[in-house]
Enzyme design. Structure first.
Site, PDB file in Angstrom:
ATOM      1  N   ALA A 117     -62.138  82.209  -1.503  1.00  0.00           N
ATOM      2  CA  ALA A 117     -62.231  81.630  -0.158  1.00  0.00           C
ATOM      3  C   ALA A 117     -62.929  82.604   0.789  1.00  0.00           C
ATOM      4  O   ALA A 117     -62.814  83.825   0.645  1.00  0.00           O
ATOM      5  CB  ALA A 117     -60.831  81.296   0.359  1.00  0.00           C
ATOM      6  N   PRO A 118     -63.676  82.078   1.786  1.00  0.00           N
ATOM      7  CA  PRO A 118     -64.457  82.948   2.691  1.00  0.00           C
ATOM      8  C   PRO A 118     -63.626  84.019   3.402  1.00  0.00           C
ATOM      9  O   PRO A 118     -64.165  85.067   3.755  1.00  0.00           O
ATOM     10  CB  PRO A 118     -65.058  81.951   3.695  1.00  0.00           C
ATOM     11  CG  PRO A 118     -65.111  80.664   2.957  1.00  0.00           C
ATOM     12  CD  PRO A 118     -63.914  80.652   2.062  1.00  0.00           C
ATOM     13  N   ARG A 119     -62.341  83.750   3.609  1.00  0.00           N
ATOM     14  CA  ARG A 119     -61.521  84.745   4.328  1.00  0.00           C
ATOM     15  C   ARG A 119     -61.174  85.946   3.455  1.00  0.00           C
ATOM     16  O   ARG A 119     -60.661  86.950   3.960  1.00  0.00           O
ATOM     17  CB  ARG A 119     -60.236  84.085   4.837  1.00  0.00           C
ATOM     18  CG  ARG A 119     -59.348  83.524   3.749  1.00  0.00           C
ATOM     19  CD  ARG A 119     -58.156  82.769   4.356  1.00  0.00           C
ATOM     20  NE  ARG A 119     -57.299  82.174   3.345  1.00  0.00           N
ATOM     21  CZ  ARG A 119     -57.505  80.991   2.788  1.00  0.00           C
ATOM     22  NH1 ARG A 119     -58.570  80.278   3.144  1.00  0.00           N
ATOM     23  NH2 ARG A 119     -56.672  80.501   1.889  1.00  0.00           N
ATOM     24  N   TYR A 120     -61.442  85.839   2.134  1.00  0.00           N
ATOM     25  CA  TYR A 120     -61.066  86.926   1.223  1.00  0.00           C
ATOM     26  C   TYR A 120     -62.248  87.794   0.782  1.00  0.00           C
ATOM     27  O   TYR A 120     -62.032  88.813   0.142  1.00  0.00           O
ATOM     28  CB  TYR A 120     -60.390  86.355  -0.024  1.00  0.00           C
ATOM     29  CG  TYR A 120     -59.090  85.637   0.261  1.00  0.00           C
ATOM     30  CD1 TYR A 120     -58.059  86.264   0.945  1.00  0.00           C
ATOM     31  CD2 TYR A 120     -58.903  84.328  -0.150  1.00  0.00           C
ATOM     32  CE1 TYR A 120     -56.869  85.603   1.215  1.00  0.00           C
ATOM     33  CE2 TYR A 120     -57.721  83.647   0.103  1.00  0.00           C
ATOM     34  CZ  TYR A 120     -56.708  84.287   0.792  1.00  0.00           C
ATOM     35  OH  TYR A 120     -55.539  83.631   1.046  1.00  0.00           O
ATOM     36  N   ILE A 121     -63.446  87.384   1.064  1.00  0.00           N
ATOM     37  CA  ILE A 121     -64.616  88.132   0.575  1.00  0.00           C
ATOM     38  C   ILE A 121     -65.454  88.599   1.755  1.00  0.00           C
ATOM     39  O   ILE A 121     -65.408  88.012   2.849  1.00  0.00           O
ATOM     40  CB  ILE A 121     -65.470  87.296  -0.401  1.00  0.00           C
ATOM     41  CG1 ILE A 121     -65.907  85.976   0.247  1.00  0.00           C
ATOM     42  CG2 ILE A 121     -64.695  87.028  -1.680  1.00  0.00           C
ATOM     43  CD1 ILE A 121     -66.786  85.125  -0.650  1.00  0.00           C
TER      44      ILE A 121
END
Length: 846
Positions: A117-121
């Site tokens: 997910a974008p919040r993790y990378i």
């Protein structure tokens, strides 16, 4: 008088209005999709969403990683679409490892696994992107979609980014598919273009593999490339795939292998996927499966080989145009030169402005012009008095005008700076500025050399680790007939005239594959070629059914036939050759009552002796011998020679014959890995029916093949020759078990005749270096002794005695070997004799 307003809710005027709207809307939509969504601009090689992503990242670039969710949110200020399209485009850019430095799980392009997910990378611009892609001073700007900010029309990319990354896009009425190319080769090609030299570009993929660029056609429409996985033989039961074709994933590749196995096209036990940072797919074969045949079957029936069709469409002058990759590189190179000229012009202006201001400051302080400030009552008077004080010294300036803004900067110089003014430092600064101005002007005058150095610097600074990954090779198409498994049983109903694989209650003939052609001969003298099918009517009274190979010129049919009910009996020998499927051909003139009296199929052109027995007739000899070897081989349409004018009762074979075609001349076609009689590739010489073919591969594996046509030998061939058990070979190899260079001499007496074997040890680190098939086996050895390199010429035939092929050999030195070079000429494929020994034995049929 009030006029009634017509109701146009469902009227004709409303229909016309809608029609005009749709006409305009479709054209607007098509133009929008082409120019603003699907097709890249040649200047920066980016689609609008990619350009907006990079622009937003550069606006907030501080060298630290940014969360992908943050990047997506900022990009939405420029991109009038949802976050999903931006996120997917951002991940696609990151996976190409050129413009974005990634951190976290960005997915795996080898397996097709999605990113986290974008919040993790997180991600940030690479130094290459910051250096080459951005420059606000050489960027043309337009308002964003909501008018709140500005965005670039194109980014000022000083590199052929479009060809480096590749792109795919589907628009309205057209599409584009530009394959990625090698970073280093693009820099070298740009340098060659600037120097007016020729260059050639071929695709290079991050997945590696092998590519055949024979029909690349410069990436234009109509061209194609074939890409293959790299398949290695681990052992006789295991194959390893460590590089896959571009456009596939390990998941899709394994699915295609399993599907081919389920359909019976290949035989495997199971497949293991060990892919992580690199690809590793292990294919475990069924016992008794030939690894080389399995490799070619994987290429023929699975996604281990794919065909890609490039279509190079880009936006040039706001119009989509189809051009070749060479033209794109030339356009990119010319555009880079223009950008460099623009940068130099800006740099020169900055340098001259700085020199101008530094000189004014020097005059202002050294000539004490600042003293006039004491006499002034207001700012306007200060500016007027300072201008008057500077006027006598304006001749020293390149630009003999002084603006109010420049005077304003002078009068704002702090007293402390004036009191601590360092003349030598100021003079040194002016000297450095003058040198920089001279250099800048020189670069403007020699812009081509400057551009060449620009690409050289890119290559030096960022080219490490970007060597070509995809091997360029020519490989022929794998003929499915050669590698397909004969996994279906063929049956025939001779009387009713049916053949097929679904007639299980009828007469069984032999096993076939779905790719086989069949040739069917009937009693009336007609014959036809058909594909294998479930059930096919070919004509009544079938006398012979065989597999058919149109390229087999040595397959000869010997026939005695009667042309018409009361016609003569004719004898003929013929090769069928090329035919049209499902079309009837005839031995004679297709007269009613024609029939075949005798027929034999001879795989190597054998010619037997038969006895012709006539029907009883006064004063006529009723039986006589006929030797087919006395009959010339002609085309299938020839009527033949007259055997008898009288009715024939029967024909019997008296004696087997031998081939009348002479020895086979075999050729090795390296791209397809096939040895055959087709005149394609390197000539191996003549081979008799009892001769055998020896192959030794670069990894030391060897095999003896009995005579056949064709023979599938594969790639990486080190030695290919007629087998002679007494032939002495000399081998130099590195032994992996003891880390020594070894020499062995051996012959192949007693070697396996039906299975593969190795002429070196089977240790995984063992490597065959040189193989000699003559008594001339000389090598130049280079030893590393301390800092000194010692050279020695060795005759390897004097180091080891001739033993069996399983012998380990002799260690010949304890010195550290740096390099070995072959002195003796390479062994030819053919022995050049052009002769083969005869044999009194019957030729073997295959």
């Amino acid at each position: 008088m009030n006029q009634e307003t017509p109701d146009t809710t469902l009227g004709l005027s409303n229909v016309n209005h809608l029609e005009r709207l749709y006409d305009g809307w479709f054209l607007d939509y098509a133009s929008y999709v082409i120019l603003d969504r699907a097709v890249p601009y040649f200047e920066d090689g980016l689609k609008p969403v990619q350009r907006r992503i990079l622009h937003s990242m550069f606006e907030n670039h501080d060298g630290r990683y940014q969360k992908v969710a943050t990047i997506v949110g900022r990009t939405m200020a420029y991109h009038p679409h949802g976050d999903a399209s931006i996120g997917d485009a951002l991940v696609g850019l990151g996976q190409k490892n050129l413009l974005i430095d990634t951190q976290g799980n960005w997915g795996n392009p080898y397996t097709g696994d999605r990113a986290a997910a974008p919040r993790y990378i997180e991600g940030r611009l690479t130094p290459f992107a910051v250096d080459v892609v951005f420059n606000p001073e050489t960027t043309e700007w337009i308002p964003s979609y909501d008018g709140r900010s500005e965005e670039p029309v194109t980014l000022p990319v000083k590199f052929p980014l479009l060809l480096a990354q590749g792109v795919d896009g589907i628009a309205v009425g057209l599409s584009t598919s530009i394959l990625p190319h090698n970073f280093r080769e693009l820099c070298e090609a740009s340098i060659a273009c600037l120097r007016g030299k020729k260059f050639t570009l071929y695709p290079d993929f991050f997945t590696g593999g092998i590519i055949d660029v024979t029909d690349y056609n410069d990436g234009q429409r109509g061209g194609k490339v074939k890409v293959r996985a790299k398949i290695e033989k681990v052992d006789n039961k295991t194959l390893a795939i460590r590089e896959i074709p571009y456009g596939t994933t390990t998941v899709s590749l394994i699915e295609s292998i399993v599907k081919a196995n389920d359909k019976g096209k290949i035989k495997i036990k199971h497949v293991d996927d060990n892919t992580s940072q690199g690809v590793e797919i292990l294919v475990h074969l069924q016992p008794g499966t030939d690894p080389q045949v399995a490799i070619d079957a994987l290429y023929a029936f699975t996604d281990c080989e794919k065909s890609l069709s490039p279509c190079t469409c880009v936006i040039i002058d706001k119009h989509p145009k189809f051009v070749g990759v060479s033209d794109i590189l030339k356009l990119n190179t010319e555009h880079t030169v223009k950008l460099l000229e623009w940068e130099l012009a800006n740099e020169l202006k900055h340098l001259e402005d700085k020199w101008h201001m530094t000189t004014l400051e020097k005059i202002f302080i050294e000539k004490e012009v600042y003293e006039v400030i004491k006499k002034a009552k207001d700012r306007e008077q200060i500016i007027r008095l300072v201008r008057e004080g500077l006027t006598p010294y304006l001749k020293r300036l390149h630009r003999q005008t002084v603006t109010d803004e420049e005077i304003g900067k002078l009068i704002e110089i702090p007293i402390r700076r004036i009191s601590h003014y360092d003349r030598e430092k100021a003079d040194q600064l002016l000297k450095e500025l003058e040198e920089s101005i001279a250099t800048c002007k020189y670069n403007q005058e020699h812009i081509i050399d400057y551009a060449v150095n620009h690409f050289k610097n890119i290559l030096k600074k960022y080219g490490e680790g970007k060597e070509r990954r995809t091997q360029i090779a020519e490989f022929g198409k794998v003929n499915a007939v050669h590698v397909a498994l004969a996994n279906q049983k063929l049956y025939v109903n001779r009387k009713e005239g049916f053949v097929g694989t679904g007639m299980k209650k009828e007469e069984y003939l032999f096993d076939v594959s779905e790719y086989d052609d069949l040739i069917v001969f009937k009693a009336d003298g007609s014959f036809k070629v058909v594909k294998v099918s479930d059930k096919d009517f070919v004509g009544k009274d079938i006398i012979l059914v065989e597999k058919f190979n149109k390229d087999d010129e040595r397959h000869i049919y010997n026939v005695i036939h009667q042309d018409g009910k009361d016609g003569y009996a004719y004898i003929k020998r013929f090769n069928v050759g090329g035919v049209t499927r499902d079309k009837d051909y005839y031995m004679g003139k297709n007269k009613p009552g024609s029939k075949i009296l005798y027929m034999s199929s001879n795989m190597n052109g054998e010619a037997e002796v038969v006895e012709v027995i006539l029907k009883p007739r006064p004063r006529i000899k009723l039986n006589f011998e006929v030797d087919f070897s006395e009959v010339e081989v002609k085309g299938r349409g020839a009527l033949g020679n007259i055997v008898s004018k009288y009715p024939v009762k029967t024909v019997k074979r008296l004696r087997k014959g031998v081939s009348t075609l002479g020895a086979r001349v075999l050729y090795f076609d390296a791209p397809s890995g096939i040895v055959s009689t087709q005149k394609k590739g390197d000539c191996l010489g003549e081979f008799g029916e009892n001769d055998k073919l020896l192959i030794i591969k670069q990894d030391g594996s060897a095999r003896v093949h009995t005579m056949a046509d064709p023979i599938l030998v594969g790639s990486n061939i080190k030695y290919l020759h007629k087998y002679d058990p007494a032939q002495v070979f000399t081998v130099l190899y590195f032994e992996g078990s003891n880390f020594n260079y070894m020499v062995k001499r051996f012959n192949l007496e007693g070697c396996p005749m039906t299975t593969e074997f190795s002429v070196v040890s089977d240790h995984k680190d063992t490597k065959l270096i040189e193989l000699f098939a003559t008594d001339d086996a000389r090598e130049l050895m280079e030893y590393q002794v301390g800092r000194e390199v010692q050279k020695e010429e060795l005759d390897l035939t004097e180091i080891a005695e001739v033993k069996g092929y399983k012998a380990l050999g002799s260690k010949f030195t304890a010195k550290k070997i740096k390099r070995v070079s072959r002195i003796s000429p390479a062994d030819p494929f053919s022995d050049g004799s052009g002769e083969s020994e005869g044999s009194s034995e019957d030729p073997s049929l295959f």
